[in-house]
Design a protein around this motif. Sequence first.
Motif, short mmCIF file in Angstrom:
data_model
loop_
_atom_site.label_atom_id
_atom_site.label_comp_id
_atom_site.label_asym_id
_atom_site.label_seq_id
_atom_site.Cartn_x
_atom_site.Cartn_y
_atom_site.Cartn_z
N UNK A 134 49.53 5.02 14.24
CA UNK A 134 48.73 4.93 13.02
C UNK A 134 49.55 5.34 11.80
N UNK A 135 50.38 6.38 11.96
CA UNK A 135 51.22 6.83 10.86
C UNK A 135 52.24 5.77 10.46
N UNK A 136 52.66 4.94 11.42
CA UNK A 136 53.66 3.90 11.15
C UNK A 136 53.01 2.56 10.76
N UNK A 137 51.68 2.47 10.85
CA UNK A 137 50.99 1.19 10.70
C UNK A 137 51.27 0.52 9.35
N UNK A 138 51.22 1.29 8.28
CA UNK A 138 51.39 0.70 6.95
C UNK A 138 52.79 0.12 6.75
N UNK A 139 53.76 0.60 7.52
CA UNK A 139 55.13 0.13 7.37
C UNK A 139 55.45 -1.05 8.30
N UNK A 140 54.51 -1.45 9.14
CA UNK A 140 54.76 -2.55 10.07
C UNK A 140 54.81 -3.88 9.33
N UNK B 272 47.94 -5.85 16.15
CA UNK B 272 47.44 -4.53 16.56
C UNK B 272 45.93 -4.45 16.39
N UNK B 273 45.31 -3.60 17.17
CA UNK B 273 43.87 -3.41 17.06
C UNK B 273 43.47 -2.05 17.59
N UNK B 274 42.37 -1.55 17.09
CA UNK B 274 41.75 -0.33 17.62
C UNK B 274 40.25 -0.64 17.72
N UNK B 275 39.85 -1.23 18.82
CA UNK B 275 38.49 -1.74 18.97
C UNK B 275 37.60 -0.76 19.72
N UNK B 276 36.32 -0.78 19.39
CA UNK B 276 35.33 0.06 20.06
C UNK B 276 34.10 -0.81 20.32
#
Length: 214
Positions: A132-138, A146-150
């Motif tokens: 998550x910390x690296x997400x903005x730089x991807x 990428x996904x974070x599903x619920x």
Amino acid sequence: MKNPRPQPVQSVATPRTLSRVVPDPTALKALTHPVRLRMLGMLSLDGPATATQLAVRLGLNSGATSYHLRQLAQYGFIEEAPHASRRDRWWRASHELTSVPASEADGEALDLDLAFNQAILSLQVGQMQQALEEYAELPAEWRKASTASDIIIPMTAEQAEALTRRLTDIILEAMRVAPPLGELASSDMVPFSIMLHAFPYPGRLPHSEGDGKP
């Protein structure tokens, strides 16, 4: 009439056999140590390494990493890797998958199951936080992948088991046609992490015999 331009033929990878280990209770107990889990993950992801190299990455002394490596080797999780250097001992993961069937009995077997899953969860939470910390730089294409599903679905236990087996089969099918970790086939290919968590929604089932449904 012009002949149509021939389309490039895309090669389809031949599915390969995935090496797998199913630890017995004694081996599983050895694997519940968080440092050993991290070391095994490093050797699986990045390939062979020495105790000294792993010590630097883990912030430990080489004596501690050597001890944990011996424990992993004793139970078949890692093995010595051939290397030109005769001075250092190199280690590699001996398998790609660790399969731990859910415990169907109470007592020590269930305690081990819980301890292993707790260790795995702690490791995964740390990896997800770092992702998550690296997400903005991807790059944009990797953010889209990428996904974070619920997702919550009403199901019986039998339906839920069938669904998790089907999802696991899909993931393993993709793994069989992918190159092994450490042998990436192209420069645009990177290790892609998939974490599958599936469970009854907390608090909706009795916790022990005689408990009522909330």
